[in-house]
Scaffold this motif. Structure first.
Motif, mmCIF file in Angstrom:
data_model
loop_
_atom_site.group_PDB
_atom_site.id
_atom_site.type_symbol
_atom_site.label_atom_id
_atom_site.label_comp_id
_atom_site.label_asym_id
_atom_site.label_seq_id
_atom_site.Cartn_x
_atom_site.Cartn_y
_atom_site.Cartn_z
ATOM 1 N N THR A 225 -1.972 20.084 -45.026
ATOM 2 C CA THR A 225 -1.968 21.490 -44.632
ATOM 3 C C THR A 225 -3.278 21.878 -43.954
ATOM 4 O O THR A 225 -4.266 21.144 -44.003
ATOM 5 C CB THR A 225 -1.809 22.415 -45.858
ATOM 6 N N MET A 226 -3.250 23.047 -43.342
ATOM 7 C CA MET A 226 -4.467 23.588 -42.746
ATOM 8 C C MET A 226 -5.498 23.882 -43.839
ATOM 9 O O MET A 226 -6.697 23.832 -43.593
ATOM 10 C CB MET A 226 -4.126 24.852 -41.973
ATOM 11 N N GLY A 227 -5.017 24.175 -45.035
ATOM 12 C CA GLY A 227 -5.925 24.353 -46.172
ATOM 13 C C GLY A 227 -6.692 23.059 -46.465
ATOM 14 O O GLY A 227 -7.879 23.087 -46.800
ATOM 15 N N ASP A 228 -6.005 21.913 -46.299
ATOM 16 C CA ASP A 228 -6.669 20.623 -46.496
ATOM 17 C C ASP A 228 -7.778 20.428 -45.460
ATOM 18 O O ASP A 228 -8.845 19.884 -45.764
ATOM 19 C CB ASP A 228 -5.658 19.479 -46.365
ATOM 20 N N LYS A 230 -9.462 22.825 -43.990
ATOM 21 C CA LYS A 230 -10.589 23.701 -44.362
ATOM 22 C C LYS A 230 -11.381 23.111 -45.515
ATOM 23 O O LYS A 230 -12.615 23.080 -45.498
ATOM 24 C CB LYS A 230 -10.074 25.106 -44.736
ATOM 25 N N GLY A 231 -10.664 22.615 -46.519
ATOM 26 C CA GLY A 231 -11.339 22.054 -47.692
ATOM 27 C C GLY A 231 -12.174 20.830 -47.334
ATOM 28 O O GLY A 231 -13.311 20.670 -47.799
ATOM 29 N N THR A 232 -11.624 19.976 -46.468
ATOM 30 C CA THR A 232 -12.335 18.753 -46.084
ATOM 31 C C THR A 232 -13.606 19.097 -45.322
ATOM 32 O O THR A 232 -14.679 18.526 -45.563
ATOM 33 C CB THR A 232 -11.404 17.865 -45.226
ATOM 34 N N GLN A 234 -15.228 21.933 -45.389
ATOM 35 C CA GLN A 234 -16.177 22.612 -46.279
ATOM 36 C C GLN A 234 -16.948 21.573 -47.109
ATOM 37 O O GLN A 234 -18.160 21.662 -47.276
ATOM 38 C CB GLN A 234 -15.425 23.593 -47.197
ATOM 39 N N ALA A 235 -16.224 20.562 -47.578
ATOM 40 C CA ALA A 235 -16.886 19.505 -48.356
ATOM 41 C C ALA A 235 -17.921 18.792 -47.487
ATOM 42 O O ALA A 235 -19.024 18.479 -47.936
ATOM 43 C CB ALA A 235 -15.851 18.507 -48.869
ATOM 44 N N ILE A 247 -18.318 27.622 -44.159
ATOM 45 C CA ILE A 247 -17.692 27.493 -42.852
ATOM 46 C C ILE A 247 -16.809 28.687 -42.543
ATOM 47 O O ILE A 247 -16.378 29.408 -43.444
ATOM 48 C CB ILE A 247 -16.842 26.205 -42.714
#
Ligand SMILES: [Zn+2]
Lengths: 343, 797
Positions: A225-228, A230-232, A234-235, A247
């Motif tokens: 997902t697009m959430g993935d 963003k999370g990646t 951000q990490a 970010i």
């Protein structure tokens, strides 16, 4: 001499050696050695006299002689150790030594700042589980554009001024994104890839170089997902810039991703308060990203109904300029030793 | 694209402060920045009437004026040549501050006090016009605030549009986006109410319109306007054009540009006098010549779409009008063109001719085929209002209807890709706000049809992106995926390159990164012959015209550059791709590592070649460490020798019999060309070949059970004997010789003329037993015997 009672003589010598003073230095030690253990020393003399000792007294005389010898030799040995120890301590204490002379091993060179930043980023993503892939720098239009959903004659091609090559059906790749296609064609899905490398655009000024470096990253899997994304990312920025780095995603357009985004990181120079470098916005634009376009998956032989993915690309020079405070991109390619030695 | 806030406000009541507006547009993907904020910048700038103009007592070039600015007449010193009594002018009163930062104070000019300033357009920040004062409409009242009359207190934005959003290349397009994000309804601007709609397809008497190439031109409209008087446009129009970066021309041409900036649809005005017969939209004939209105003549390729009359071309469709039919000062009758030209075909023409215009830029990105009429109406109304024209007949040729296809959005698909919870109601709301026509099917599928201006909407993913834009990217929660696993066999060259880099850095070398393109002269002067270079068709610099076939030229150039900067000892390396033609029309590339070092030795000053041997040691270390194999350094056959290296100071670098590179000392004449006058040694090896030759991980062997013995031996040989052969002979003398290391080389007077001494440290070991001194003596004896036979060597006494 033989007239004296040998046992008495031994007893008196024993008395003498038992109260000998401890020699203070090598001179006294030598004197002691000569006086007792030398060829004409007291111990030698009494040893020679042993043959005159009556048989009845021999055992006792022998024992006394042994005691005397042990006592003197023991004293000499202890004194030797002690004197040597004192001498070494004194010498070490009093020596002159110049520890400030420079080291003599060959000096290290250094990695180019671009390599250093690139490796740092690759390591972060490798640690997350991305595999490293490289692609050719001379690419076909098919891989550089068409399979990435840039139709022929589309204005999106104007975003990237292309170097064409004479007599070959190739261009210099304008981005590392063709590695997406090549890796998917080679390995199929699922896949998580980080692809560093040189790219080329016909453009040159203080912030643009005709040759520069990018890192492309992408993940193809079910249910990405697009959430993935963003999370990646951000990490990543947390690891690269520190715990407080944030970010921000803004919608944007790259033909090979949709939805597409520009990604900003909170300004690391001013702590997002606003400064000259971030043009007082508190944000720095560092990469482009988005969800892999279904047309790209199809072009790479991956079924877009079964698989999805995200992709991102970042420019190394920009990150290196921010990291090291370099304000002219051309410095990276002049290779002036006065510059290179700083890293 | 430049955007005026006041202009935008004419189309929508958004109620947003300028910075908020910019933020909202940016969050929608229209990256927007405020470039100029003139609110409050014209306080105390008012309309004045010049009552009188007289001489200045102390200067000839400037004059004294009295001006009625609403109150007491003011004395104002004025240097403008065009000032005259009776004019209506702009006056900056004491206390005013102007956009250029000027603050007005009472001050003496050549001895006379001036109570303000009569302004030029430049001083007001309206245009660059500074040769005279600005003369205003006499209808303005003295003392009235200028900013409200001339809408000067504008805010300008720069909107950085991505190539997919051609629909926003006009005020109307941006207003639509603002409407979608705020929920406000776009206004129909008041002036449109007064536009007399042309009778539908009424036709223009005496003028036929025929579209022969419907692919290039799906829609073409022509509107007749007669009786215009060509003159400058009113101030407000000129200001808006200038603010958006377009130079005002006259009230006819300005009307077409104004309508384009407003709607995004380009227009063109022809002078009807020059149109002979009918208007035909056709492909150009091969070689047909056409002169554009800026006076440039092009030879067209067959098929390039042309607006023509019965005799000649009138305009390059969608790109630029012709010199033969444009509006002139005495033009009275106009044919106004508004059309939809195909994006791809327009771009092809524009690219091929190297002619990019505001018009082609918009057509390439796709204008609104249904907006063509609106654009035409807006321009026509301006020509009637500002140029006194009369609207006549209208032709609307629409041979190829542009129809956006219905697109299906599967239930739950958007949420699945974005990683958010979305119900169909939300999805419908978002799409409807953006002008989509939507149906919600019983199966949960939404069928959406894009509005005519959205050419970029082609599939389901495009609908999902629209939903994401309105939902807000910031509302997508961050999650971490579980990444698929891979095995290490997929990794290789990059890691190997890093390893080689690290080894070289640890050996004292600095990494350089040179351009992949070089000047062919560098290669030619080095006599590099391995592979035909790949030439570049376009380049950043005329000299850097081919791709490097070797890292050496770039490194020599870098070396030379640094020597000029005063460096004395340098060690540089680079790893990167080199390129060459590969037969036919293909090219190959290889990853190589190259290194240069210079400094210790003056050319010819030493026969020893210390740098050469030091580099040889480094190369051996690197290969040993990176490939787990001992490299060999074979002599290269004559035809494989590098011309830019000393004939005798070069060797190959081989691994298990395969050559993977070379090393040597750069020929002084080659170094000369690069202005390098020190000894330089270099190597180059293929990282691909190195990677292919990497040995397996070592298997541990037991540590020998019996101690070995060490012996030193010094041999005197002819000074032309090669150490390599002697070492080989020694190692071959007995199987128990495990190591033979040269530790001294001497060729001074003690050994005699023409001779040299080589001293070796030898290590003997027997796997089965402890060796005796006698064993050592025996081995030395057999070494000496062989060395004497093969090399004439004698033991040094
Ligand atoms: Zn900042």
């Amino acid at each position: 001499m033989a007239a004296e009672n040998p046992v008495e003589r031994l007893l008196s010598l024993k008395g003498e050696v038992s109260s000998l003073p401890f020699p203070a230095d090598e001179k006294e030690l030598d004197a002691l050695r000569v006086k007792y253990l030398g060829k004409k020393g007291a111990v030698s003399v009494v040893s020679q006299e042993m043959r005159h000792v009556p048989a009845a007294q021999k055992p006792e005389a022998g024992r006394l002689l042994q005691e005397i010898r042990t006592a003197v030799e023991g004293l000499v040995e202890r004194a030797e150790t002690e004197i040597k120890r004192n001498r070494v301590l004194r010498e070490i204490e009093n020596e002159f030594f110049d520890a400030t002379l420079p080291g003599t091993a060959p000096e290290f060179g250094s990695a180019h700042p671009i390599s250093a930043v690139m490796d740092e980023i690759v390591d972060i993503f490798s640690g997350m589980g991305f595999q490293v892939e490289e692609g050719p720098e001379t690419e076909s239009d098919l891989y550089n554009f068409e399979k990435l959903n840039f139709p022929p004659e589309h204005p999106a091609r104007d975003m990237q001024d292309t170097f064409r090559l004479t007599g070959v059906d190739k261009i210099l790749r304008t981005h590392t994104s063709p590695v997406q296609i090549r890796a998917m064609e080679k390995y199929g899905a699922p896949l998580a890839v980080i692809a560093p490398g040189k790219v080329y655009r016909c453009d040159a000024d203080v912030t643009h170089s005709p040759m520069f470096h990018q890192i492309e990253g992408f993940v193809i899997d079910k249910d990405i997902t697009m959430g993935d994304l963003k999370g990646t990312l951000q990490a990543f920025v947390r690891r690269f810039y520190g715990q407080d780095a944030k970010i921000r995603f803004r919608p944007s357009f790259f033909p090979f991703v949709e939805p597409g985004a520009e990604v900003d990181v909170s300004c690391v120079l001013c702590g997002a308060k606003g400064c000259r470098v971030c043009k007082n916005s508190g944000w720095l634009e560092i990469l482009g990203a988005g969800m892999v376009h279904p047309n790209v998956l199809s072009a790479a032989g991956v079924d877009p109904n079964a698989w999805g993915g995200f992709a991102f690309g970042l420019g190394i020079e920009r990150l290196a300029m921010l990291k090291y405070g370099v304000d002219d991109i051309r410095l990276f390619f002049e290779n002036d030793m006065r510059f290179l030695r700083q890293f | 694209m430049r955007l005026s806030l006041l202009w935008l406000n004419e189309w929508i009541d958004h109620g947003l402060a300028p910075d908020k507006l910019a933020e909202k547009l940016t969050s929608l993907g229209l990256e927007t920045k405020i470039t100029e904020d003139r609110r409050g910048a014209f306080n105390n700038v008012v309309v004045g009437k010049v009552l009188s103009v007289g001489p200045h007592p102390n200067a000839d070039a400037i004059r004294l004026t009295t001006v009625n600015a609403g109150a007491e007449p003011l004395t104002i010193v004025c240097g403008a040549p065009n000032v005259a009594a009776g004019q209506t002018v702009a006056v900056a009163l004491v206390g005013a501050s102007l956009p250029n930062g000027m603050k007005m104070e009472k001050r003496k000019i050549r001895g006379v006090e001036s109570s303000g300033m009569i302004c030029s357009e430049a001083e007001l920040g309206i245009s660059a016009e500074s040769s005279g004062i600005m003369v205003l409409d006499d209808a303005f009242d003295a003392g009235a605030a200028l900013s409200s009359l001339l809408e000067l207190e504008d805010v300008m934005f720069e909107v950085d549009l991505t190539p997919n959003r051609g629909d926003c290349l006009g005020v109307v397009g941006v207003a639509r986006e603002v409407a979608a994000i705020t929920g406000a309804k776009p206004k129909v601007p008041p002036l449109l109410f007064r536009v007399p709609s042309p009778a539908p397809a009424s036709g223009i008497s005496g003028l036929g319109v025929e579209v022969k190439d419907a692919e290039a031109c799906p829609r073409y409209t022509a509107l007749e306007i007669s009786g215009v008087r060509v003159a400058p446009s009113p101030f407000k129009i000129r200001r808006r054009l200038l603010a958006c970066g377009i130079r005002p021309i006259n009230n006819v041409v300005d009307a077409t540009n104004y309508a384009m900036l407003e709607t995004g649809n380009p227009l063109h005005a022809f002078d009807r006098r020059f149109i002979k017969g009918s208007i035909v939209v056709r492909g150009a004939r091969a070689g047909e010549e056409f002169t554009t209105l800026d006076g440039k003549t092009f030879r067209l390729e067959a098929g390039m779409p042309l607006i023509a009359d019965s005799e000649k071309g009138l305009a390059l469709a969608g790109v630029m009008g012709g010199l033969n039919s444009g509006v002139l000062p005495d033009t009275t009758d106009i044919i106004l063109e508004a059309a939809y030209f195909d994006p791809v075909i327009t771009r092809r023409t524009s690219k091929k001719l190297g002619l990019g215009t505001e018009s082609s830029y918009r057509f390439e990105r796709g204008v609104d085929p249904e907006g063509v009429k609106l654009a035409s109406m807006i321009a026509a109304r301006m020509m009637t209002e500002n140029a006194g024209g009369k609207q006549g007949g209208f032709v609307d040729a629409y041979p190829k209807k542009i129809q956006p296809p219905p697109i299906k959005l599967r239930s739950g698909k958007a949420g699945k890709i974005l990683g958010v919870e979305l119900n169909p109601g939300r999805e419908l709301d978002y799409l409807t706000l953006l002008g989509f026509k939507c149906d919600y099917g019983a199966d949960g599928v939404i069928t959406a049809t894009a509005p005519s201006h959205r050419h970029d909407i082609k599939g389901e993913i495009d609908l999902i992106e629209e939903i994401a834009r309105l939902h807000g990217f910031e509302n997508i929660p961050e999650t971490l995926p579980r990444l698929p696993q891979h095995d290490s066999s997929r990794e290789g060259r990059y890691a190997k390159r890093r390893e080689v880099n690290r080894l070289l850095v640890a050996s004292g070398f600095f990494e350089a990164v040179n351009y992949s393109f070089i000047n062919p002269d560098w290669r030619r002067n080095l006599g590099l012959v391995a592979g035909e270079p790949v030439q570049m068709e376009n380049r950043i610099n005329a000299e850097l015209s081919e791709l490097r076939t070797s890292l050496v030229p770039g490194l020599l150039k870098t070396l030379s550059f640094n020597l000029r900067q005063g460096e004395e000892k340098l060690s540089l390396f680079e790893t990167g791709s080199v390129f060459r033609m590969a037969g036919g029309d293909s090219a190959e590339e290889f990853m190589t590592a190259g290194m240069m070092t210079c400094g210790d030795e003056e050319i010819f000053s030493s026969k020893l070649g210390r740098d050469f041997h030091r580099l040889k040691g480094v190369v051996a270390n690197v290969v040993r460490a990176a490939a787990r194999v001992e490299p060999e350094f074979p002599f290269l056959p004559g035809d494989a020798k590098k011309k830019f290296l000393y004939g005798h100071r070069q060797v190959g670098i081989s691994v298990r019999g395969t050559q993977i590179g070379y090393m040597g000392q750069v020929h002084p004449l080659s170094a000369d060309y690069f202005d390098v006058h020190l000894g330089v040694v270099c190597f180059e090896l293929s990282l691909d070949a190195l990677l292919a030759s990497v040995g397996k991980a070592p298997k541990a062997r037991p540590i020998p059970r019996f101690p070995g013995i060490k012996r030193d031996v010094a041999l005197v040989v002819s000074e032309h004997s090669e150490a390599g052969g002697i070492i080989e002979t020694m190692l071959g003398a007995d199987a128990r010789i495990r190591q033979c290391r040269l530790f001294d080389l001497y060729n001074g007077p003690q050994v005699g003329a023409g001779l040299k001494s080589l001293a070796f440290r030898l290590f003997f070991m027997d796997a089965e037993r402890t060796m005796t001194d006698k064993d050592g003596d025996d081995i030395i004896a057999s070494i000496l015997k062989l060395a004497k036979e093969k090399h004439g060597a004698v033991l040094r006494g």
